[in-house]
Design an enzyme around this catalytic site. Structure first.
Site, PDB file in Angstrom:
ATOM      1  N   HIS A   1       3.610  -1.072   3.794  1.00  0.00           N
ATOM      2  CA  HIS A   1       2.962   0.336   3.394  1.00  0.00           C
ATOM      3  C   HIS A   1       4.214   1.217   3.318  1.00  0.00           C
ATOM      4  O   HIS A   1       4.984   1.519   4.314  1.00  0.00           O
ATOM      5  CB  HIS A   1       2.097   0.536   4.703  1.00  0.00           C
ATOM      6  CG  HIS A   1       1.504   1.815   4.734  1.00  0.00           C
ATOM      7  ND1 HIS A   1       0.126   1.802   3.980  1.00  0.00           N
ATOM      8  CD2 HIS A   1       1.613   3.059   4.948  1.00  0.00           C
ATOM      9  CE1 HIS A   1      -0.275   3.250   4.141  1.00  0.00           C
ATOM     10  NE2 HIS A   1       0.657   3.836   4.590  1.00  0.00           N
TER      11      HIS A   1
ATOM     12  N   SER B   1       0.918  -1.152   0.043  1.00  0.00           N
ATOM     13  CA  SER B   1      -0.023  -0.020  -0.021  1.00  0.00           C
ATOM     14  C   SER B   1       1.060   1.365  -0.045  1.00  0.00           C
ATOM     15  O   SER B   1       2.316   1.158   0.416  1.00  0.00           O
ATOM     16  CB  SER B   1      -0.784  -0.060   1.276  1.00  0.00           C
ATOM     17  OG  SER B   1      -0.154  -0.284   2.504  1.00  0.00           O
TER      18      SER B   1
ATOM     19  N   PHE C   1      13.014  14.363  11.414  1.00  0.00           N
ATOM     20  CA  PHE C   1      11.587  13.990  11.600  1.00  0.00           C
ATOM     21  C   PHE C   1      11.650  12.832  12.315  1.00  0.00           C
ATOM     22  O   PHE C   1      10.746  12.839  13.138  1.00  0.00           O
ATOM     23  CB  PHE C   1      11.063  13.536   9.881  1.00  0.00           C
ATOM     24  CG  PHE C   1       9.694  13.296  10.122  1.00  0.00           C
ATOM     25  CD1 PHE C   1       8.602  14.161  10.405  1.00  0.00           C
ATOM     26  CD2 PHE C   1       9.482  12.095   9.613  1.00  0.00           C
ATOM     27  CE1 PHE C   1       7.262  13.699  10.457  1.00  0.00           C
ATOM     28  CE2 PHE C   1       8.033  11.714   9.495  1.00  0.00           C
ATOM     29  CZ  PHE C   1       6.905  12.312   9.956  1.00  0.00           C
TER      30      PHE C   1
ATOM     31  N   ASP D   1      -2.149  14.706  16.206  1.00  0.00           N
ATOM     32  CA  ASP D   1      -1.348  15.660  17.149  1.00  0.00           C
ATOM     33  C   ASP D   1      -1.744  16.987  16.710  1.00  0.00           C
ATOM     34  O   ASP D   1      -1.626  17.483  15.562  1.00  0.00           O
ATOM     35  CB  ASP D   1       0.137  15.521  16.944  1.00  0.00           C
ATOM     36  CG  ASP D   1       0.718  14.222  17.179  1.00  0.00           C
ATOM     37  OD1 ASP D   1       0.598  13.800  18.452  1.00  0.00           O
ATOM     38  OD2 ASP D   1       1.574  13.615  16.274  1.00  0.00           O
TER      39      ASP D   1
ATOM     40  N   GLU E   1       1.357   5.541   0.704  1.00  0.00           N
ATOM     41  CA  GLU E   1       0.821   6.648   1.440  1.00  0.00           C
ATOM     42  C   GLU E   1       1.125   7.896   0.676  1.00  0.00           C
ATOM     43  O   GLU E   1       2.273   8.115   0.415  1.00  0.00           O
ATOM     44  CB  GLU E   1       1.221   6.515   2.946  1.00  0.00           C
ATOM     45  CG  GLU E   1       0.798   7.810   3.623  1.00  0.00           C
ATOM     46  CD  GLU E   1       0.963   7.545   5.367  1.00  0.00           C
ATOM     47  OE1 GLU E   1       0.803   6.603   5.747  1.00  0.00           O
ATOM     48  OE2 GLU E   1       1.366   8.360   6.088  1.00  0.00           O
TER      49      GLU E   1
HETATM   50  P1  FAD Z   1      -3.348   6.823  20.154  1.00  0.00           P
HETATM   51  O1  FAD Z   1      -3.482   5.448  19.725  1.00  0.00           O
HETATM   52  O2  FAD Z   1      -4.549   7.403  20.626  1.00  0.00           O
HETATM   53  O3  FAD Z   1      -2.314   6.776  20.943  1.00  0.00           O
HETATM   54  C1  FAD Z   1      -1.618   8.174  21.507  1.00  0.00           C
HETATM   55  C2  FAD Z   1      -0.931   8.262  22.817  1.00  0.00           C
HETATM   56  O4  FAD Z   1      -1.615   7.889  23.474  1.00  0.00           O
HETATM   57  C3  FAD Z   1       0.010   6.675  22.710  1.00  0.00           C
HETATM   58  O5  FAD Z   1       1.188   7.359  23.640  1.00  0.00           O
HETATM   59  C4  FAD Z   1      -0.652   5.859  23.549  1.00  0.00           C
HETATM   60  O6  FAD Z   1       0.147   4.796  24.306  1.00  0.00           O
HETATM   61  C5  FAD Z   1      -1.400   6.602  24.337  1.00  0.00           C
HETATM   62  N1  FAD Z   1      -2.701   5.846  24.710  1.00  0.00           N
HETATM   63  C6  FAD Z   1      -3.734   5.573  23.887  1.00  0.00           C
HETATM   64  N2  FAD Z   1      -4.657   4.803  24.353  1.00  0.00           N
HETATM   65  C7  FAD Z   1      -4.497   5.232  25.780  1.00  0.00           C
HETATM   66  C8  FAD Z   1      -5.140   4.866  26.965  1.00  0.00           C
HETATM   67  N3  FAD Z   1      -6.279   4.248  27.147  1.00  0.00           N
HETATM   68  N4  FAD Z   1      -4.617   5.267  28.163  1.00  0.00           N
HETATM   69  C9  FAD Z   1      -3.510   5.659  28.287  1.00  0.00           C
HETATM   70  N5  FAD Z   1      -2.488   6.205  27.086  1.00  0.00           N
HETATM   71  C10 FAD Z   1      -3.052   5.762  26.199  1.00  0.00           C
HETATM   72  N6  FAD Z   1      -0.872  11.990  12.045  1.00  0.00           N
HETATM   73  C11 FAD Z   1      -1.502  12.898  11.318  1.00  0.00           C
HETATM   74  O7  FAD Z   1      -1.639  14.018  11.940  1.00  0.00           O
HETATM   75  N7  FAD Z   1      -2.313  12.429  10.073  1.00  0.00           N
HETATM   76  C12 FAD Z   1      -2.145  11.432   9.568  1.00  0.00           C
HETATM   77  O8  FAD Z   1      -2.687  11.002   8.457  1.00  0.00           O
HETATM   78  C13 FAD Z   1      -1.185  10.596  10.350  1.00  0.00           C
HETATM   79  N8  FAD Z   1      -1.045   9.216   9.656  1.00  0.00           N
HETATM   80  C14 FAD Z   1      -0.547   8.408  10.313  1.00  0.00           C
HETATM   81  C15 FAD Z   1      -0.332   6.810   9.747  1.00  0.00           C
HETATM   82  C16 FAD Z   1       0.415   6.017  10.613  1.00  0.00           C
HETATM   83  C17 FAD Z   1       0.682   4.809   9.766  1.00  0.00           C
HETATM   84  C18 FAD Z   1       1.214   6.382  11.484  1.00  0.00           C
HETATM   85  C19 FAD Z   1       1.808   5.294  12.357  1.00  0.00           C
HETATM   86  C20 FAD Z   1       0.944   7.735  12.198  1.00  0.00           C
HETATM   87  C21 FAD Z   1       0.376   8.633  11.591  1.00  0.00           C
HETATM   88  N9  FAD Z   1       0.120   9.839  12.278  1.00  0.00           N
HETATM   89  C22 FAD Z   1      -0.501  10.778  11.550  1.00  0.00           C
HETATM   90  C23 FAD Z   1       0.698  10.311  13.550  1.00  0.00           C
HETATM   91  C24 FAD Z   1      -0.133   9.885  14.598  1.00  0.00           C
HETATM   92  O9  FAD Z   1      -1.292  10.900  14.563  1.00  0.00           O
HETATM   93  C25 FAD Z   1       0.507  10.229  15.852  1.00  0.00           C
HETATM   94  O10 FAD Z   1       1.738   9.185  16.135  1.00  0.00           O
HETATM   95  C26 FAD Z   1      -0.101  10.686  17.191  1.00  0.00           C
HETATM   96  O11 FAD Z   1       0.660  10.981  18.174  1.00  0.00           O
HETATM   97  C27 FAD Z   1      -0.854   9.366  17.683  1.00  0.00           C
HETATM   98  O12 FAD Z   1      -1.749   8.978  17.036  1.00  0.00           O
HETATM   99  P2  FAD Z   1      -2.534   7.354  17.320  1.00  0.00           P
HETATM  100  O13 FAD Z   1      -3.579   7.447  16.562  1.00  0.00           O
HETATM  101  O14 FAD Z   1      -1.439   6.556  17.175  1.00  0.00           O
HETATM  102  O15 FAD Z   1      -2.828   7.659  18.751  1.00  0.00           O
END
Ligand code: FAD
Length: 275
Positions: A256, A6, A206, A99, A8
């Site tokens: 990916h 895939s 980065f 973020d 991105e």
């Molecule tokens: P989460 O899964 O919510 O995790 C965030 C943090 O909270 C982690 O440290 C986790 O350990 C902690 N956490 C989660 N659940 C709990 C809980 N219940 N209790 C306590 N702690 C918890 N960013 C963008 O802005 N746009 C994008 O399009 C984008 N695409 C991405 C695609 C991929 C494949 C990846 C790997 C990252 C991408 N990111 C993107 C970056 C991502 O948004 C950041 O890494 C962000 O800081 C975390 O998002 P997440 O969805 O992993 O968050």
């Protein structure tokens, strides 16, 4: 044999950027990607660009996933945007927390990506395949490595169909992560995210901010090339192709590619793998 792949992309900011991305996609479609995904700026900053790029990909006859981040969003806004995506014919989402840029207050109704996944399942049932992010080298804000594993498990239990990892250059971190989540009962595919190496300073900057480690031996070699971009690209191609081969041999379910909207680096790795 090449693994399913895939690709991105990020939404271009200018008409020239859109033209360049269209041309890059046409070249990359030779790889027959399972789907292409388009990133989404946290706080909704790229909403229109993301959705337009997703629409173009679908119109080109290729499956497209919209990334979708929830930080700072209300349920009503998410509900409205999911309806737009459904109307566009989108069947895949990469569901994220995102973020917020500094200076934004939170004010949103979702705390973690798992809340978004649960909400999408509640509102839309199985209309979307949902991929989520995961971090073999641990998310920078995680309370502990174990808490981060648990966060991924929670996203899968909330209804995610697969994980896509943050990029890494140390395959052991990926294999260990997969072993650990399997022991915690997660059986969905965990697809490694691959960042081709084309530039030294940008990659090092980065990686620091997103919690991906560039191993010392790679960092020092890259720095030693200075601005000799041909050497950086040749070395990067060797390193990333070897990583992909190792992942393939070790049973990764797909690759990916973070294309950075460029065809060349991803195509070069794919050509090495196909040899
Ligand atoms: P989460 O899964 O919510 O995790 C965030 C943090 O909270 C982690 O440290 C986790 O350990 C902690 N956490 C989660 N659940 C709990 C809980 N219940 N209790 C306590 N702690 C918890 N960013 C963008 O802005 N746009 C994008 O399009 C984008 N695409 C991405 C695609 C991929 C494949 C990846 C790997 C990252 C991408 N990111 C993107 C970056 C991502 O948004 C950041 O890494 C962000 O800081 C975390 O998002 P997440 O969805 O992993 O968050």
């Amino acid at each position: 044999m090449m693994l399913p792949i895939s690709l991105e992309f990020f939404p271009p900011k200018t008409p020239e950027g859109s033209d360049k991305l269209r041309a890059a996609r046409q070249q990359l479609y030779a790889l027959k990607p399972e789907f292409c995904s388009v990133t989404y700026g946290a706080g909704g900053s790229t909403h229109t660009g993301t959705f337009n790029t997703v629409s173009e990909i679908l119109a080109e006859g290729v499956d497209a996933a919209s990334h979708f981040s929830c930080i700072g969003a209300t349920r009503a806004k998410v509900c409205d945007q999911l309806a737009q995506l459904r109307a566009m014919g989108v069947k895949r989402l990469v569901a994220l927390r995102g973020d917020l840029p500094s200076g934004y207050g939170s004010g949103g109704e979702f705390q973690y990506a798992s809340d978004l996944v649960a909400y999408i399942r509640e509102e839309c049932g199985s209309d979307f395949r949902i991929e989520v992010a995961c971090y073999p080298e641990v998310h920078p804000q995680a309370k502990s490595p174990r808490a981060d594993l648990d966060a991924f498990v929670t996203k899968v239990k909330a209804g995610a169909d697969a994980g896509i990892t943050q990029y890494f250059y140390n395959a052991d971190a990926y294999f260990r992560f997969v072993d650990e989540v399997r022991k915690l009962g997660v059986d969905v595919p965990v697809v490694p995210g691959i960042m081709p190496i084309t530039n030294s300073s940008q990659l090092l900057r980065f990686s620091d901010s997103c919690g991906a480690e560039v191993p010392r031996w790679i960092r020092l070699r890259l720095q030693s090339f200075g601005d000799d971009s041909a050497s950086i690209k040749a070395f990067g191609l060797d390193v990333v192709s070897a990583l992909c081969e190792q992942l393939q041999r070790g049973g990764a379910p797909g690759l990916h590619f973070y294309t950075m909207n460029q065809a060349g680096p991803t195509l070069a790795v794919a050509q090495r793998l196909a040899r």
